[in-house]
Design an enzyme around this catalytic site. Structure first.
Site, PDB file in Angstrom:
ATOM      1  N   LYS A 115       0.769  -0.996   0.196  1.00 13.58           N
ATOM      2  CA  LYS A 115      -0.041   0.121   0.045  1.00 13.58           C
ATOM      3  C   LYS A 115       1.000   1.170  -0.034  1.00 13.58           C
ATOM      4  O   LYS A 115       0.685   2.035  -0.858  1.00 13.58           O
ATOM      5  CB  LYS A 115      -0.984  -0.122   1.237  1.00 13.58           C
ATOM      6  CG  LYS A 115      -1.756   1.249   1.162  1.00 13.58           C
ATOM      7  CD  LYS A 115      -2.704   1.053   2.561  1.00 13.58           C
ATOM      8  CE  LYS A 115      -3.326   2.467   2.898  1.00 13.58           C
ATOM      9  NZ  LYS A 115      -4.246   2.531   4.005  1.00 13.58           N
ATOM     10  N   GLU A 159      10.639  -4.632   4.152  1.00  9.03           N
ATOM     11  CA  GLU A 159      10.661  -6.041   3.799  1.00  9.03           C
ATOM     12  C   GLU A 159      10.507  -5.970   2.142  1.00  9.03           C
ATOM     13  O   GLU A 159      11.117  -6.729   1.622  1.00  9.03           O
ATOM     14  CB  GLU A 159       9.787  -6.864   4.623  1.00  9.03           C
ATOM     15  CG  GLU A 159      10.291  -7.115   6.137  1.00  9.03           C
ATOM     16  CD  GLU A 159       9.488  -5.974   7.013  1.00  9.03           C
ATOM     17  OE1 GLU A 159       9.482  -4.948   6.609  1.00  9.03           O
ATOM     18  OE2 GLU A 159       9.562  -6.384   8.334  1.00  9.03           O
ATOM     19  N   GLY A 216      -4.390  -1.971   5.020  1.00  8.34           N
ATOM     20  CA  GLY A 216      -3.484  -3.133   4.764  1.00  8.34           C
ATOM     21  C   GLY A 216      -4.244  -4.525   5.066  1.00  8.34           C
ATOM     22  O   GLY A 216      -4.463  -5.550   4.185  1.00  8.34           O
ATOM     23  N   ARG A 217      -4.593  -4.625   6.393  1.00  6.51           N
ATOM     24  CA  ARG A 217      -5.173  -5.911   6.657  1.00  6.51           C
ATOM     25  C   ARG A 217      -6.570  -6.125   6.144  1.00  6.51           C
ATOM     26  O   ARG A 217      -7.191  -7.349   6.528  1.00  6.51           O
ATOM     27  CB  ARG A 217      -5.221  -5.955   8.147  1.00  6.51           C
ATOM     28  CG  ARG A 217      -5.694  -4.739   9.104  1.00  6.51           C
ATOM     29  CD  ARG A 217      -5.414  -4.861  10.379  1.00  6.51           C
ATOM     30  NE  ARG A 217      -5.703  -3.690  11.103  1.00  6.51           N
ATOM     31  CZ  ARG A 217      -5.191  -2.467  11.432  1.00  6.51           C
ATOM     32  NH1 ARG A 217      -4.164  -2.378  10.738  1.00  6.51           N
ATOM     33  NH2 ARG A 217      -5.545  -1.520  11.910  1.00  6.51           N
ATOM     34  N   GLU A 276      -3.727  -6.394  15.175  1.00  3.39           N
ATOM     35  CA  GLU A 276      -3.315  -5.052  14.759  1.00  3.39           C
ATOM     36  C   GLU A 276      -4.593  -3.990  14.736  1.00  3.39           C
ATOM     37  O   GLU A 276      -4.137  -2.863  14.986  1.00  3.39           O
ATOM     38  CB  GLU A 276      -2.837  -5.052  13.123  1.00  3.39           C
ATOM     39  CG  GLU A 276      -1.895  -4.119  12.724  1.00  3.39           C
ATOM     40  CD  GLU A 276      -1.248  -4.071  11.357  1.00  3.39           C
ATOM     41  OE1 GLU A 276       0.170  -4.503  11.861  1.00  3.39           O
ATOM     42  OE2 GLU A 276      -1.654  -3.890  10.541  1.00  3.39           O
ATOM     43  N   HIS A 284      -2.734 -32.772  19.032  1.00  2.00           N
ATOM     44  CA  HIS A 284      -1.408 -33.265  19.540  1.00  2.00           C
ATOM     45  C   HIS A 284      -0.548 -32.288  19.965  1.00  2.00           C
ATOM     46  O   HIS A 284       0.787 -32.781  20.037  1.00  2.00           O
ATOM     47  CB  HIS A 284      -0.961 -34.282  18.478  1.00  2.00           C
ATOM     48  CG  HIS A 284      -2.149 -35.247  18.006  1.00  2.00           C
ATOM     49  ND1 HIS A 284      -2.074 -36.662  18.759  1.00  2.00           N
ATOM     50  CD2 HIS A 284      -3.109 -35.341  17.256  1.00  2.00           C
ATOM     51  CE1 HIS A 284      -3.244 -37.128  18.377  1.00  2.00           C
ATOM     52  NE2 HIS A 284      -3.856 -36.166  17.207  1.00  2.00           N
ATOM     53  N   LYS A 324      10.182  -0.263  13.858  1.00  4.84           N
ATOM     54  CA  LYS A 324      10.781  -0.159  12.491  1.00  4.84           C
ATOM     55  C   LYS A 324      11.957   0.834  12.605  1.00  4.84           C
ATOM     56  O   LYS A 324      13.168   0.621  11.999  1.00  4.84           O
ATOM     57  CB  LYS A 324       9.592   0.409  11.422  1.00  4.84           C
ATOM     58  CG  LYS A 324       8.533  -0.790  11.319  1.00  4.84           C
ATOM     59  CD  LYS A 324       7.765  -0.247  10.138  1.00  4.84           C
ATOM     60  CE  LYS A 324       6.515  -0.817   9.843  1.00  4.84           C
ATOM     61  NZ  LYS A 324       5.560  -0.092   9.055  1.00  4.84           N
TER      62      LYS A 324
HETATM   63  O1  F6P Z   1       3.813  -2.801   9.668  1.00  2.00           O
HETATM   64  C1  F6P Z   1       2.301  -2.936   9.632  1.00  2.00           C
HETATM   65  C2  F6P Z   1       1.992  -2.687   8.259  1.00  2.00           C
HETATM   66  O2  F6P Z   1       1.664  -1.321   8.294  1.00  2.00           O
HETATM   67  C3  F6P Z   1       0.540  -3.450   8.182  1.00  2.00           C
HETATM   68  O3  F6P Z   1      -0.414  -2.425   8.420  1.00  2.00           O
HETATM   69  C4  F6P Z   1       0.460  -3.656   6.689  1.00  2.00           C
HETATM   70  O4  F6P Z   1      -0.518  -4.681   6.229  1.00  2.00           O
HETATM   71  C5  F6P Z   1       1.976  -3.810   6.249  1.00  2.00           C
HETATM   72  O5  F6P Z   1       2.805  -3.261   7.178  1.00  2.00           O
HETATM   73  C6  F6P Z   1       2.360  -3.773   4.990  1.00  2.00           C
HETATM   74  O6  F6P Z   1       2.303  -2.484   4.605  1.00  2.00           O
HETATM   75  P1  F6P Z   1       2.292  -2.226   3.102  1.00  2.00           P
HETATM   76  O7  F6P Z   1       1.302  -2.880   2.197  1.00  2.00           O
HETATM   77  O8  F6P Z   1       2.233  -0.701   2.947  1.00  2.00           O
HETATM   78  O9  F6P Z   1       3.701  -2.787   2.576  1.00  2.00           O
END
Ligand code: F6P
Length: 549
Positions: free
Chosen positions: A202, A208, A263-264, A349, A380, A508
């Site tokens: 987003k 990452e 995002g979620r 979240e 289990h 972060k």
């Molecule tokens: O670090 C949390 C977050 O902001 C989430 O809310 C989101 O889904 C994820 O990182 C990834 O964010 P983006 O889609 O902006 O890379």
């Protein structure tokens, strides 16, 4: 916590606290019918919670007094429900199949939503038909989705859950972790000339995803795919197109999402493009239909017959009455094995918050710790604790009557296990029953006395059971929207903002500083670490020394 509820509800809770689930079932042969309801193909049985005929009306009256109905109207009317970021929350618009507008600041967002959906459709259909080509004209056959959090968990879980619907589809893989091992595994065996990367973010600023996107570019370049030849191998999905372009994505290869898509909650946006490629756009569209059907139910059903509202109220009730600070999600379906991980982000979240809408510290527990595992594997590993441990755990069992596989015998046994677990959790096993069992096993009275306390099951442990006839795209859409709206309701009742996530920011920033310091140490530079506590300093130095060895 008690002061949070009105006196009538408090008095009622006191009465119910002395009741046992077994007694409640013994007193009412109709309990299942009384405390279960359906929404399309989804059945919710909530009779195995400690509640009486008075409980739901009292909880609903409280929810009403807390302004739940107005909050629901505000959500669907495009009000800025995410008040700390001044954003509307419109994921329901992404699956709006009603033909009705969804307004934001006086403008209908639906034309743009439908336009992007059409682009998802075209891309997915072309990709599946082998009509998306590399610069040398070769069809791209493999897709690797790079994203994390909401840009990963939903698409990955859905692709896995509905995999049988896309059996003839292209290879679709997922990378999320900044640990390079994830990327290496995801591209193992793939040919760069036949591979397309979906860069799903987003914000297009998530560390990452940027790291893994960079790894993808280098992987392609090492295979001689560089310069102009790179563009056909990249597709971005983002609300920040200018950042995607700066990373080398062609402007026409960008699918748009908007700041009002959390995002979620984004699986039903263009973030779902990997799903559409994996299972086919028509199946993806059926998921949207299912989610929309749930949204309509949520908007129209009276509170006591409203499935997400009930699920939310039961969650709050169990936190209070049972002291259950954790919620175990137990899908008895191998296809849903990533569902707990997906829901973990969506719930924790969203409602892992402690400041209310007045900026005050809340005086009651909010979002539960959500965890879980697929049954029967979970039986289990941690079921021992559920049956005989000291923690109160709320549980959602999720089962599909019919399996995707042809091994029907397996599935029947799996479902028998699901029912057995919820029944045993409810009933327990009394001292008399255990003693009788042990006598039949031929134990002496002395041996029985020794073993008896260990073999007792207290029972009285609440659970919900959700059942669908089979895991179709429509039903999965229903299930996802059910939990999304449940989370919304709980956020309203706990008076927290379910749509921001400030809590993930601090770590972060700290990581960036530590990365810089780690590099400096590695280069033999003098670094002032006095900003850090002694533990962090010690660990950093130890790690860098190990790296240098
Ligand atoms: O670090 C949390 C977050 O902001 C989430 O809310 C989101 O889904 C994820 O990182 C990834 O964010 P983006 O889609 O902006 O890379």
């Amino acid at each position: 916590m008690d002061a949070y509820f009105p006196p009538a509800l408090q008095e009622h809770a006191q009465r119910v606290a002395s009741l046992s689930l077994s007694t409640l079932f013994a007193q009412d042969a109709d309990r299942f019918n009384r405390f279960s309801l359906s929404c399309h193909d989804l059945l919710l049985d909530y009779s195995k919670n400690r509640l009486t005929a008075e409980t739901i009306p009292l909880l609903c009256a409280w929810a009403q007094a807390q302004g739940l109905e107005q909050a629901r109207k505000d959500l669907f009317a495009g009000k800025r429900c995410n008040w700390t970021e001044q954003r509307a929350v419109l994921h329901h618009a992404l699956r709006n199949r009603s033909g009705q507008p969804v307004m934001l600041d006086g403008q209908d967002v639906m034309p743009e939503v439908m336009q992007q959906l059409e682009r998802v459709k075209q891309f997915a259909e072309q990709f599946r038909a082998g009509a998306i080509h590399a610069a040398d004209g070769r069809p791209l056959r493999n897709l690797v989705n790079i994203g994390i959090g909401g840009s990963h968990l939903g698409p990955e879980m859905i692709s896995q859950a509905l995999q049988p619907y896309g059996q003839s589809g292209p290879e679709v893989r997922f990378v999320s972790n900044m640990d390079g091992a994830d990327f290496v595994e995801a591209v193992r065996g793939l040919h760069p000339a036949e591979t397309l990367f979906v860069l799903a973010s987003k914000t297009f600023s998530t560390r990452e995803t940027l790291l893994n996107s960079d790894a993808a570019l280098q992987w392609l370049q090492r295979a001689g795919i560089s310069g102009e030849k790179l563009a056909p191998h990249l597709l971005a999905v983002t609300a920040a197109p200018e950042r995607a372009v700066a990373c080398g994505v062609h402007p026409e290869r960008i699918l748009r999402i908007w700041e009002w898509v959390g995002g979620r909650y984004s699986w039903c946006s263009a973030i779902g493009v990997s799903v559409a490629v994996r299972i086919g756009f028509d199946h993806f569209a059926q998921m949207l239909e299912g989610a929309h059907a749930l949204d309509r139910h949520f908007c129209s059903a009276p509170l006591p017959l409203n499935m997400p509202v009930l699920l939310a109220l039961l969650g709050i009730w169990n936190r209070w009455l049972e002291g259950a600070s954790t919620l175990a999600i137990l899908p008895y379906d191998h296809s849903l094995r990533r569902f707990p991980a997906y829901l973990q982000q969506c719930d924790m979240e969203s409602n892992g918050k402690r400041i209310d809408r007045d900026g005050q510290l809340v005086g009651y527990p909010t979002g539960p710790i959500l965890w879980g595992e697929v049954g029967s594997n979970a039986q289990h590993s941690f079921f021992q604790l559920l049956h005989q441990g000291t923690h109160a755990v709320a549980i959602d069992f999720i089962g599909c009557a019919n399996s995707h596989t042809a091994l029907h015998g397996h599935h029947q046994e799996l479902l028998a296990n699901m029912l057995a677990q919820s029944e045993v959790l409810l009933r327990g096993r009394s001292a008399e029953e255990v003693a009788a069992d042990l006598r039949t096993e031929g134990l002496t009275e002395e041996q029985i006395a020794l073993l008896l306390p260990h073999r007792l099951f207290p029972g009285n442990r609440p659970s919900n059971t959700l059942i669908m006839p089979s895991l179709t795209p429509f039903n999965l859409g229903l299930l996802l929207a059910l939990y999304e709206m449940k989370i919304f309701v709980q956020g309203v009742l706990w008076r927290v903002n379910s749509f921001d996530q400030w809590g993930v920011e601090l770590g972060k920033k700290a990581a960036q500083q530590l990365l810089q310091e780690s590099r400096q140490l590695q280069n033999g530079q003098a670094v002032d670490l006095s900003d850090h506590d002694a533990s962090t300093q010690g660990l950093l130095r130890y790690l860098v020394n190990c790296m240098l060895r």
